[in-house]
Design a protein around this motif. Structure first.
Motif, PDB file in Angstrom:
ATOM      1  N   PRO A 124      -8.026   7.751  -0.793  1.00  0.00           N
ATOM      2  CA  PRO A 124      -6.981   8.994  -0.915  1.00  0.00           C
ATOM      3  C   PRO A 124      -6.586   9.478  -1.968  1.00  0.00           C
ATOM      4  O   PRO A 124      -6.268  10.638  -2.612  1.00  0.00           O
ATOM      5  CB  PRO A 124      -5.815   8.731   0.162  1.00  0.00           C
ATOM      6  CG  PRO A 124      -5.931   7.150   0.142  1.00  0.00           C
ATOM      7  CD  PRO A 124      -7.497   6.952   0.093  1.00  0.00           C
ATOM      8  N   SER A 125      -6.656   8.334  -3.203  1.00  0.00           N
ATOM      9  CA  SER A 125      -5.893   8.801  -4.414  1.00  0.00           C
ATOM     10  C   SER A 125      -7.034   9.633  -5.190  1.00  0.00           C
ATOM     11  O   SER A 125      -6.599  10.352  -6.177  1.00  0.00           O
ATOM     12  CB  SER A 125      -5.734   7.397  -5.368  1.00  0.00           C
ATOM     13  OG  SER A 125      -6.843   6.516  -5.563  1.00  0.00           O
ATOM     14  N   SER A 143       0.864  -1.192   0.167  1.00  0.00           N
ATOM     15  CA  SER A 143       0.094   0.145  -0.113  1.00  0.00           C
ATOM     16  C   SER A 143       0.811   1.333   0.043  1.00  0.00           C
ATOM     17  O   SER A 143       0.334   2.362  -0.405  1.00  0.00           O
ATOM     18  CB  SER A 143      -1.035   0.149   1.164  1.00  0.00           C
ATOM     19  OG  SER A 143      -0.378   0.224   2.483  1.00  0.00           O
ATOM     20  N   THR A 144       2.191   0.958   0.487  1.00  0.00           N
ATOM     21  CA  THR A 144       2.947   2.351   0.517  1.00  0.00           C
ATOM     22  C   THR A 144       3.161   2.807  -0.994  1.00  0.00           C
ATOM     23  O   THR A 144       3.310   4.181  -1.037  1.00  0.00           O
ATOM     24  CB  THR A 144       4.249   2.184   1.030  1.00  0.00           C
ATOM     25  OG1 THR A 144       4.928   1.112   0.364  1.00  0.00           O
ATOM     26  CG2 THR A 144       4.021   1.697   2.493  1.00  0.00           C
ATOM     27  N   ILE A 145       3.251   1.984  -1.946  1.00  0.00           N
ATOM     28  CA  ILE A 145       3.609   2.497  -3.540  1.00  0.00           C
ATOM     29  C   ILE A 145       2.146   2.556  -4.078  1.00  0.00           C
ATOM     30  O   ILE A 145       2.006   3.217  -4.994  1.00  0.00           O
ATOM     31  CB  ILE A 145       4.490   1.579  -4.105  1.00  0.00           C
ATOM     32  CG1 ILE A 145       3.994   0.013  -3.928  1.00  0.00           C
ATOM     33  CG2 ILE A 145       5.800   1.784  -3.573  1.00  0.00           C
ATOM     34  CD1 ILE A 145       4.719  -0.820  -5.088  1.00  0.00           C
ATOM     35  N   GLY A 146       1.045   1.918  -3.593  1.00  0.00           N
ATOM     36  CA  GLY A 146      -0.140   1.713  -4.153  1.00  0.00           C
ATOM     37  C   GLY A 146      -0.693   3.092  -4.371  1.00  0.00           C
ATOM     38  O   GLY A 146      -1.274   3.199  -5.685  1.00  0.00           O
ATOM     39  N   VAL A 147      -1.152   3.824  -3.442  1.00  0.00           N
ATOM     40  CA  VAL A 147      -1.842   5.133  -3.488  1.00  0.00           C
ATOM     41  C   VAL A 147      -0.967   6.168  -4.367  1.00  0.00           C
ATOM     42  O   VAL A 147      -1.578   6.793  -5.104  1.00  0.00           O
ATOM     43  CB  VAL A 147      -1.792   5.813  -2.193  1.00  0.00           C
ATOM     44  CG1 VAL A 147      -2.178   7.167  -2.245  1.00  0.00           C
ATOM     45  CG2 VAL A 147      -2.682   4.927  -1.021  1.00  0.00           C
ATOM     46  N   ALA A 148       0.426   6.100  -4.406  1.00  0.00           N
ATOM     47  CA  ALA A 148       1.219   6.864  -5.325  1.00  0.00           C
ATOM     48  C   ALA A 148       1.004   6.364  -6.730  1.00  0.00           C
ATOM     49  O   ALA A 148       0.650   7.262  -7.729  1.00  0.00           O
ATOM     50  CB  ALA A 148       2.620   6.753  -5.183  1.00  0.00           C
ATOM     51  N   LEU A 149       0.658   4.968  -7.012  1.00  0.00           N
ATOM     52  CA  LEU A 149       0.500   4.889  -8.404  1.00  0.00           C
ATOM     53  C   LEU A 149      -0.865   5.102  -9.090  1.00  0.00           C
ATOM     54  O   LEU A 149      -1.149   5.348 -10.173  1.00  0.00           O
ATOM     55  CB  LEU A 149       0.829   3.233  -8.403  1.00  0.00           C
ATOM     56  CG  LEU A 149       2.197   2.865  -8.409  1.00  0.00           C
ATOM     57  CD1 LEU A 149       2.734   1.370  -8.487  1.00  0.00           C
ATOM     58  CD2 LEU A 149       3.175   3.615  -9.797  1.00  0.00           C
ATOM     59  N   LEU A 150      -1.743   4.887  -8.037  1.00  0.00           N
ATOM     60  CA  LEU A 150      -3.198   4.998  -8.569  1.00  0.00           C
ATOM     61  C   LEU A 150      -3.387   6.580  -8.773  1.00  0.00           C
ATOM     62  O   LEU A 150      -3.995   6.962  -9.722  1.00  0.00           O
ATOM     63  CB  LEU A 150      -4.115   4.498  -7.107  1.00  0.00           C
ATOM     64  CG  LEU A 150      -4.068   3.066  -7.105  1.00  0.00           C
ATOM     65  CD1 LEU A 150      -5.033   2.784  -5.761  1.00  0.00           C
ATOM     66  CD2 LEU A 150      -5.084   2.406  -8.219  1.00  0.00           C
ATOM     67  N   THR A 151      -2.990   7.283  -7.827  1.00  0.00           N
ATOM     68  CA  THR A 151      -2.841   8.799  -8.001  1.00  0.00           C
ATOM     69  C   THR A 151      -2.448   9.166  -9.084  1.00  0.00           C
ATOM     70  O   THR A 151      -2.931  10.155  -9.910  1.00  0.00           O
ATOM     71  CB  THR A 151      -2.201   9.692  -7.012  1.00  0.00           C
ATOM     72  OG1 THR A 151      -2.847   9.190  -5.654  1.00  0.00           O
ATOM     73  CG2 THR A 151      -2.534  11.168  -7.023  1.00  0.00           C
ATOM     74  N   ARG A 152      -1.054   8.720  -9.621  1.00  0.00           N
ATOM     75  CA  ARG A 152      -0.387   9.206 -11.013  1.00  0.00           C
ATOM     76  C   ARG A 152      -1.531   8.812 -11.930  1.00  0.00           C
ATOM     77  O   ARG A 152      -1.564   9.373 -13.091  1.00  0.00           O
ATOM     78  CB  ARG A 152       0.848   8.450 -11.096  1.00  0.00           C
ATOM     79  CG  ARG A 152       1.437   8.723 -12.171  1.00  0.00           C
ATOM     80  CD  ARG A 152       2.843   8.304 -12.522  1.00  0.00           C
ATOM     81  NE  ARG A 152       2.570   6.863 -13.065  1.00  0.00           N
ATOM     82  CZ  ARG A 152       3.566   6.037 -12.877  1.00  0.00           C
ATOM     83  NH1 ARG A 152       4.719   6.283 -12.235  1.00  0.00           N
ATOM     84  NH2 ARG A 152       3.298   4.820 -13.331  1.00  0.00           N
ATOM     85  N   HIS A 153      -2.044   7.421 -12.125  1.00  0.00           N
ATOM     86  CA  HIS A 153      -2.923   6.900 -13.150  1.00  0.00           C
ATOM     87  C   HIS A 153      -3.886   7.920 -13.473  1.00  0.00           C
ATOM     88  O   HIS A 153      -4.679   8.381 -14.304  1.00  0.00           O
ATOM     89  CB  HIS A 153      -3.327   5.543 -12.947  1.00  0.00           C
ATOM     90  CG  HIS A 153      -2.104   4.745 -13.209  1.00  0.00           C
ATOM     91  ND1 HIS A 153      -1.272   4.666 -14.353  1.00  0.00           N
ATOM     92  CD2 HIS A 153      -1.831   3.527 -12.415  1.00  0.00           C
ATOM     93  CE1 HIS A 153      -0.393   3.977 -14.285  1.00  0.00           C
ATOM     94  NE2 HIS A 153      -0.599   3.026 -13.285  1.00  0.00           N
TER      95      HIS A 153
END
Length: 179
Positions: free
Chosen positions: A111-112, A27-37
């Motif tokens: 959050p994303s 999840s530490t990288i999941g939100v960042a990747l989802l937000t980017r997409h």
């Protein structure tokens, strides 16, 4: 006998933490990747990543929880023979950990998409309120098992809250940042 039950809960809690280790790291990288997409308009990638992450998280946590549920009596024996009494509690916490990990994977969509207030009102408050209320009633009668059941019930309410927040968010127009 209070310290004994706290010790049993602490030993069983290690099982829960083992199940949650990998999902928390993901999840530490999941939100960042989802937000980017979502901010780049790659909605299909966003949905595919969220779906894959949720399925992977649920699968990993279910497999780890299953193995630990079978191994619980043997592992608890390492703490001492008196800790065998925590095997049922460990299994309750393991079931809750699978629910918690799955909810955490789905939660990343909130959050994303800039839905922190919705998250607070639909996920955090009901989940944590359920923990307090059920613990208040269950701990006096069932001790550490009551705390485990209260935690399990709060995780179920948390998952339900995430699902409700996600459904209500799908009808919400995208924000300026998300378009």
């Amino acid at each position: 006998g209070g310290p004994r039950y706290v010790g049993l809960f602490a030993a069983a809690q290690y099982f829960r933490l083992l199940v949650l280790f990998v999902p928390v790291q993901m999840s530490t990288i999941g939100v960042a990747l989802l937000t980017r997409h979502i901010t780049s308009g790659a909605h299909a990638r966003y949905k595919a990543l969220l779906r894959a992450g949720t399925i992977l998280t649920a699968t990993i946590s279910l497999v780890v929880a299953g193995v630990l549920a079978l191994a619980a009596p043997y592992v608890l024996r390492l703490f001492g023979i008196d800790f065998l009494a925590a095997a049922g509690l460990a299994r309750i916490l393991l079931g809750g950990a699978v629910i918690e990990a799955t909810a955490g994977a789905l939660y990343q969509a909130l959050p994303s998409r800039e839905l922190m207030w919705r998250s607070f009102l639909l996920v955090a408050l009901p989940r944590d309120g359920t923990l307090l209320i059920t613990a208040w009633f269950l701990i006096p009668k069932f001790l550490s098992l009551g705390l485990g059941a209260a935690l399990l019930s709060s995780q179920c309410v948390g998952l339900l809250g995430v699902v409700i927040a996600r459904i209500s968010a799908s009808s919400r127009p995208q924000s300026a940042a998300a378009t």
